[in-house]
Design a protein around this motif. Structure first.
Motif, PDB file in Angstrom:
ATOM      1  N   LYS A   1       4.968  11.435   1.658  1.00 50.87           N
ATOM      2  CA  LYS A   1       3.494  11.878   1.203  1.00 50.87           C
ATOM      3  C   LYS A   1       3.987  13.152   0.118  1.00 50.87           C
ATOM      4  O   LYS A   1       5.039  14.198  -0.199  1.00 50.87           O
TER       5      LYS A   1
ATOM      6  N   PHE B   1      -0.328  11.205  -2.372  1.00 50.80           N
ATOM      7  CA  PHE B   1      -0.307  10.392  -2.566  1.00 50.80           C
ATOM      8  C   PHE B   1       0.894   9.854  -1.863  1.00 50.80           C
ATOM      9  O   PHE B   1       1.342  10.610  -1.328  1.00 50.80           O
ATOM     10  N   ASP B   2       1.036   8.464  -1.010  1.00 45.02           N
ATOM     11  CA  ASP B   2       1.602   8.051  -0.026  1.00 45.02           C
ATOM     12  C   ASP B   2       2.675   7.083  -1.004  1.00 45.02           C
ATOM     13  O   ASP B   2       2.177   6.235  -1.795  1.00 45.02           O
ATOM     14  N   ILE B   3       4.300   7.983  -0.889  1.00 49.30           N
ATOM     15  CA  ILE B   3       5.035   7.469  -1.711  1.00 49.30           C
ATOM     16  C   ILE B   3       6.137   6.897  -0.322  1.00 49.30           C
ATOM     17  O   ILE B   3       6.800   7.736   0.252  1.00 49.30           O
TER      18      ILE B   3
ATOM     19  N   HIS C   1      -0.101   7.398 -11.038  1.00 47.40           N
ATOM     20  CA  HIS C   1       0.217   6.433  -9.271  1.00 47.40           C
ATOM     21  C   HIS C   1      -1.050   5.367  -9.415  1.00 47.40           C
ATOM     22  O   HIS C   1      -2.380   6.191  -9.236  1.00 47.40           O
TER      23      HIS C   1
ATOM     24  N   GLU D   1      -2.454   3.061  -6.479  1.00 47.76           N
ATOM     25  CA  GLU D   1      -2.138   2.009  -5.277  1.00 47.76           C
ATOM     26  C   GLU D   1      -3.067   0.817  -5.149  1.00 47.76           C
ATOM     27  O   GLU D   1      -3.930   0.968  -5.880  1.00 47.76           O
TER      28      GLU D   1
ATOM     29  N   SER E   1      -6.493   4.091  -8.716  1.00 45.98           N
ATOM     30  CA  SER E   1      -5.294   4.560  -9.640  1.00 45.98           C
ATOM     31  C   SER E   1      -5.675   5.872 -10.548  1.00 45.98           C
ATOM     32  O   SER E   1      -6.912   5.644 -10.629  1.00 45.98           O
TER      33      SER E   1
END
Length: 105
Positions: free
Chosen positions: A3, A13-15, A41, A43, A47
């Motif tokens: 994250k 943001f989950d990454i 980013h 998802e 966005s």
């Protein structure tokens, strides 16, 4: 899944851990040079773009217990992207040996 937390914890943001480790190097190098930049980013269904600046706290949270191996070519491609007029977008990891000096400008 790691994250990226930006600001006072109100935006995260989950990454994936491997990608996040490479982004951490890019963020660190850009901010150390005094070069704020735009980070985009995306998802599913969402966005967003944020201005990365050294005055705003950033936290990189990793889920895995071992640090991922680093791909220098990916870091170089992401650094170039972060320096572009469009800002940093997460690009796919290039296979080792596929990025030439000419491609990096």
């Amino acid at each position: 899944m790691g994250k990226l937390v930006y600001g006072s914890g109100n935006r995260s943001f989950d990454i994936e851990d491997r990608a996040l480790a490479h982004l951490r190097v890019v963020f660190m190098n850009k901010l150390r040079r005094g070069e704020p930049f735009m980070f985009h980013h995306a998802e599913p269904h969402v966005s967003c773009s944020i201005w990365i600046h050294p005055a705003v706290p950033i936290v990189f949270q990793f889920h895995g217990s071992r640090p991922p191996s680093m791909n220098r070519e990916w870091i170089e491609v992401l650094m170039q992207e972060a320096s572009s007029a469009n800002g940093l977008r997460m690009l796919p990891e290039p296979a080792p040996g596929t990025v030439t000096a000419d491609a990096l400008g």
